[in-house]
Design a protein around this motif. Structure first.
Motif, PDB file in Angstrom:
ATOM      1  N   VAL A 155       7.595  -4.358   1.998  1.00 54.89           N
ATOM      2  CA  VAL A 155       6.701  -3.205   2.663  1.00 54.89           C
ATOM      3  C   VAL A 155       6.319  -3.950   3.432  1.00 54.89           C
ATOM      4  CG1 VAL A 155       3.958  -2.586   2.409  1.00 54.89           C
ATOM      5  CG2 VAL A 155       5.455  -2.630   0.701  1.00 54.89           C
ATOM      6  N   PHE A 156       5.709  -3.178   4.730  1.00 51.61           N
ATOM      7  CA  PHE A 156       5.714  -4.106   6.363  1.00 51.61           C
ATOM      8  C   PHE A 156       3.788  -3.930   6.741  1.00 51.61           C
ATOM      9  CE2 PHE A 156       4.214  -4.235  11.038  1.00 51.61           C
ATOM     10  CZ  PHE A 156       4.594  -6.170  10.938  1.00 51.61           C
ATOM     11  N   SER A 157       2.833  -5.050   6.480  1.00 47.36           N
ATOM     12  CA  SER A 157       1.845  -4.103   6.713  1.00 47.36           C
ATOM     13  C   SER A 157       0.895  -5.909   7.734  1.00 47.36           C
ATOM     14  CB  SER A 157       0.854  -4.335   5.279  1.00 47.36           C
ATOM     15  OG  SER A 157      -0.717  -3.574   5.412  1.00 47.36           O
ATOM     16  N   LEU A 158      -0.020  -5.299   9.077  1.00 49.35           N
ATOM     17  CA  LEU A 158      -1.045  -5.902   9.588  1.00 49.35           C
ATOM     18  C   LEU A 158      -1.671  -5.821   9.886  1.00 49.35           C
ATOM     19  CD1 LEU A 158       1.914  -6.771  12.831  1.00 49.35           C
ATOM     20  CD2 LEU A 158       1.035  -8.896  11.054  1.00 49.35           C
ATOM     21  N   LEU A 159      -3.234  -6.694   9.381  1.00 42.13           N
ATOM     22  CA  LEU A 159      -4.553  -5.493  10.151  1.00 42.13           C
ATOM     23  C   LEU A 159      -4.736  -6.333  11.761  1.00 42.13           C
ATOM     24  CD1 LEU A 159      -7.035  -4.386   9.467  1.00 42.13           C
ATOM     25  CD2 LEU A 159      -7.946  -6.376   8.855  1.00 42.13           C
TER      26      LEU A 159
END
Length: 107
Positions: A96-100
């Protein structure tokens, strides 16, 4: 000048300014491909077509975004191993890739 981030940067909160470019490069493979990179608020981050490196290696994903207005948006993608559909299924985990992304006022 823009910021370039990779799958190793997943989980970060990144602060950029209105008008700044953000390039995402996710390294994948034909057996562990990345899905479409989704943007939770396209009013804050807009895609810039034609700027991502092309062609990509099989399963890899790149996209360029521009900060349009102040606010926050989450960029995310999932990588599911193709061998999960085989019999017996492999034990390779999903990625899973996630950036805020927090966009602040101009430079």
């Amino acid at each position: 000048m823009g910021i370039v981030l990779t799958d190793a940067d997943s989980g970060l909160t990144v602060v950029i300014s209105v008008g700044q470019n953000l390039t995402i490069n996710l390294a994948g493979s034909s057996t562990l491909p990345w899905s479409h990179l989704s943007d939770s608020d396209p009013a804050v981050l807009g895609t810039v077509p034609g700027l991502a490196p092309n062609p990509q290696p099989p399963g890899s994903l790149s996209a360029v975004f521009v900060a349009l207005t102040k606010g926050t948006s989450r960029l995310s993608a999932v990588s599911v191993p193709r061998c999960l559909d085989s019999a017996p299924a492999c034990l390779m985990p999903d990625r899973v890739f996630s950036l805020l992304i927090e966009v602040r006022g101009g430079n």
